[in-house]
Design a protein around this motif. Sequence first.
Motif, PDB file in Angstrom:
ATOM      1  N   TRP A 195       0.632  -1.591   0.570  1.00 50.42           N
ATOM      2  CA  TRP A 195      -0.177  -0.135   0.027  1.00 50.42           C
ATOM      3  C   TRP A 195       1.042   1.030  -0.005  1.00 50.42           C
ATOM      4  N   ALA A 196       1.715   1.336   0.579  1.00 52.63           N
ATOM      5  CA  ALA A 196       2.544   2.738   0.687  1.00 52.63           C
ATOM      6  C   ALA A 196       3.548   2.671  -0.702  1.00 52.63           C
ATOM      7  N   ARG A 197       3.671   1.497  -1.094  1.00 51.12           N
ATOM      8  CA  ARG A 197       4.353   1.742  -2.562  1.00 51.12           C
ATOM      9  C   ARG A 197       3.094   2.307  -3.491  1.00 51.12           C
ATOM     10  N   LEU A 198       2.084   1.993  -3.354  1.00 52.80           N
ATOM     11  CA  LEU A 198       1.303   2.266  -4.014  1.00 52.80           C
ATOM     12  C   LEU A 198       0.387   3.725  -3.928  1.00 52.80           C
ATOM     13  N   VAL A 199       0.429   4.334  -2.840  1.00 48.03           N
ATOM     14  CA  VAL A 199       0.048   4.732  -2.015  1.00 48.03           C
ATOM     15  C   VAL A 199       1.537   6.313  -1.405  1.00 48.03           C
ATOM     16  N   PRO A 200       2.592   6.227  -1.399  1.00 47.67           N
ATOM     17  CA  PRO A 200       3.204   6.904  -1.368  1.00 47.67           C
ATOM     18  C   PRO A 200       3.325   8.095   0.099  1.00 47.67           C
ATOM     19  N   PRO A 201       3.836   7.909   1.128  1.00 47.24           N
ATOM     20  CA  PRO A 201       3.726   8.927   1.722  1.00 47.24           C
ATOM     21  C   PRO A 201       4.934   9.997   1.883  1.00 47.24           C
ATOM     22  N   VAL A 202       4.638  11.261   2.262  1.00 46.55           N
ATOM     23  CA  VAL A 202       5.455  12.032   2.351  1.00 46.55           C
ATOM     24  C   VAL A 202       6.734  11.705   2.880  1.00 46.55           C
ATOM     25  N   PRO A 203       8.069  11.561   2.129  1.00 49.49           N
ATOM     26  CA  PRO A 203       9.273  11.414   2.939  1.00 49.49           C
ATOM     27  C   PRO A 203       9.492  12.552   4.402  1.00 49.49           C
ATOM     28  N   THR A 204       8.278  12.721   5.411  1.00 46.79           N
ATOM     29  CA  THR A 204       9.440  13.210   6.325  1.00 46.79           C
ATOM     30  C   THR A 204       8.437  12.247   8.000  1.00 46.79           C
ATOM     31  N   PRO A 205       9.093  12.814   9.148  1.00 43.66           N
ATOM     32  CA  PRO A 205       7.820  12.043  10.352  1.00 43.66           C
ATOM     33  C   PRO A 205       6.327  12.206  10.256  1.00 43.66           C
ATOM     34  N   LEU A 206       6.323  13.321   9.405  1.00 37.91           N
ATOM     35  CA  LEU A 206       4.433  13.609  10.161  1.00 37.91           C
ATOM     36  C   LEU A 206       4.191  13.565   8.515  1.00 37.91           C
ATOM     37  N   GLY A 207       4.554  13.247   7.306  1.00 42.95           N
ATOM     38  CA  GLY A 207       3.907  12.465   6.102  1.00 42.95           C
ATOM     39  C   GLY A 207       3.835  10.566   6.306  1.00 42.95           C
ATOM     40  N   GLN A 208       4.955  10.208   7.343  1.00 44.42           N
ATOM     41  CA  GLN A 208       5.163   8.603   7.905  1.00 44.42           C
ATOM     42  C   GLN A 208       3.618   8.533   8.685  1.00 44.42           C
ATOM     43  N   ARG A 209       3.828   9.256   9.665  1.00 50.36           N
ATOM     44  CA  ARG A 209       2.963   9.195  10.667  1.00 50.36           C
ATOM     45  C   ARG A 209       1.131   9.177   9.930  1.00 50.36           C
ATOM     46  N   LEU A 210       1.103  10.172   8.912  1.00 48.60           N
ATOM     47  CA  LEU A 210      -0.482  10.544   7.767  1.00 48.60           C
ATOM     48  C   LEU A 210      -0.664   8.939   7.514  1.00 48.60           C
ATOM     49  N   GLY A 211       0.769   8.816   6.421  1.00 49.21           N
ATOM     50  CA  GLY A 211       0.824   6.934   5.611  1.00 49.21           C
ATOM     51  C   GLY A 211       0.165   5.931   6.355  1.00 49.21           C
ATOM     52  N   GLU A 212       0.522   6.083   7.933  1.00 54.11           N
ATOM     53  CA  GLU A 212      -0.131   4.622   8.423  1.00 54.11           C
ATOM     54  C   GLU A 212      -1.069   5.090   9.231  1.00 54.11           C
ATOM     55  N   LEU A 213      -1.830   6.046   9.193  1.00 57.83           N
ATOM     56  CA  LEU A 213      -3.144   6.752   9.283  1.00 57.83           C
ATOM     57  C   LEU A 213      -3.751   6.403   8.580  1.00 57.83           C
ATOM     58  N   GLY A 214      -3.817   7.296   6.831  1.00 56.18           N
ATOM     59  CA  GLY A 214      -4.142   6.533   5.605  1.00 56.18           C
ATOM     60  C   GLY A 214      -4.447   4.859   6.033  1.00 56.18           C
ATOM     61  N   TYR A 215      -3.110   4.302   6.067  1.00 56.67           N
ATOM     62  CA  TYR A 215      -3.468   2.536   5.768  1.00 56.67           C
ATOM     63  C   TYR A 215      -4.441   2.192   6.263  1.00 56.67           C
ATOM     64  N   GLU A 216      -4.524   1.850   7.961  1.00 54.13           N
ATOM     65  CA  GLU A 216      -5.303   2.008   9.106  1.00 54.13           C
ATOM     66  C   GLU A 216      -6.711   2.848   8.517  1.00 54.13           C
ATOM     67  N   LEU A 217      -7.027   3.776   7.987  1.00 53.34           N
ATOM     68  CA  LEU A 217      -7.924   3.731   7.441  1.00 53.34           C
ATOM     69  C   LEU A 217      -8.883   2.855   6.813  1.00 53.34           C
ATOM     70  N   HIS A 218      -8.486   2.929   6.240  1.00 51.94           N
ATOM     71  CA  HIS A 218      -8.751   1.978   4.868  1.00 51.94           C
ATOM     72  C   HIS A 218      -8.377   0.768   4.932  1.00 51.94           C
ATOM     73  N   ALA A 219      -8.021   0.079   6.135  1.00 47.48           N
ATOM     74  CA  ALA A 219      -7.946  -1.137   6.163  1.00 47.48           C
ATOM     75  C   ALA A 219      -8.555  -2.103   7.042  1.00 47.48           C
ATOM     76  N   VAL A 220     -10.033  -0.896   7.146  1.00 47.69           N
ATOM     77  CA  VAL A 220     -10.954  -1.896   8.061  1.00 47.69           C
ATOM     78  C   VAL A 220     -11.643  -2.524   7.557  1.00 47.69           C
ATOM     79  N   PRO A 221     -11.701  -3.489   8.929  1.00 49.19           N
ATOM     80  CA  PRO A 221     -12.241  -5.220   8.594  1.00 49.19           C
ATOM     81  C   PRO A 221     -13.580  -5.141   7.607  1.00 49.19           C
TER      82      PRO A 221
END
Length: 304
Positions: A183-209
């Motif tokens: 998913w991170a390759r498909l929707v790359p996060p911005v390469p900053t600590p903030l971007g990484q957190r937003l990327g992790e949040l985005g994956y979590e929100l999308h991957a809901v069971p």
Amino acid sequence: MKSSALAQSPSVGPVERGLLGQLAPAVRATVHWVPGGGAVRVLEGGQGPAVVLLHGRGGAASSWFVYLTALARGRRVLAVDLPGFGMSSPGDGPVRSAEDACRFFTGPVEALLEQLAPGPVAVVGHSLGGLVGLQLALRGRVPVERLALVDAMGLGPEMARKARLFFRAGPERLARSLGPWVWARLVPPVPTPLGQRLGELGYELHAVPQGRDEAARAFDALVPLTGPVFHVRERLGELRLPVLLVWGEREDVLPVSLAEEAARRIPGARLVRVDAAHGPHQERPEQVLPELKAFLSGGDAAGP
């Protein structure tokens, strides 16, 4: 109306739970019950003039976490989970047309604001949330006094083919099947600590069971695979309020030409271009937040 703290809810993932814990007690999570819309979650904080934050497809109110405490200094901030996303219930009623889909997303938010903020409000909407903000302003049941649109849907009929295919494939289905690494390759996060957190949040929100089937079907009614997406271009001239357009110069979903045309059609609208893609408010908050604060305070620009 019912409210409860949600930071410990089993339905909230660990990334979002951590963010909610950091925002507390300045910002609290509550659930409100609205007619025809079921439960709507709000992240609320601060006092003063109300500003409503509306996220995009697949996001949640927590997507605005960078802005919540900053805007809550001197304002009442209401970040809303759109119907069918985050912790909010899907809207009621069948969705047989794009107009039905628009009501699916807009009606519960409108009913919520009639309960919580019946006076004048400012609205900030990103992507799908921008379309909802446009509808709120045009419908007039909630008095919207300022409107900020960040790479917003609804301004015109265009959307990139690649984006249409991605949405139709189902971002939630893709996130669950691909896993966080792909998913991170498909929707790359911005390469900053903030971007990484937003990327992790985005994956979590999308991957809901449980998926987001109702909201996804409503979104698909707004965004067909071919032809025009739902828009209100011909009504933009009806907007008689200050409007700020914030757009990514590298936007790959909604072309910047939509914002340029909207700026010509909306009386007095101002366009701010940002070196970013579809989420300039997340990619470049150091540039967007000052512009947004100045706009909400009645200024035309953040200044040098």
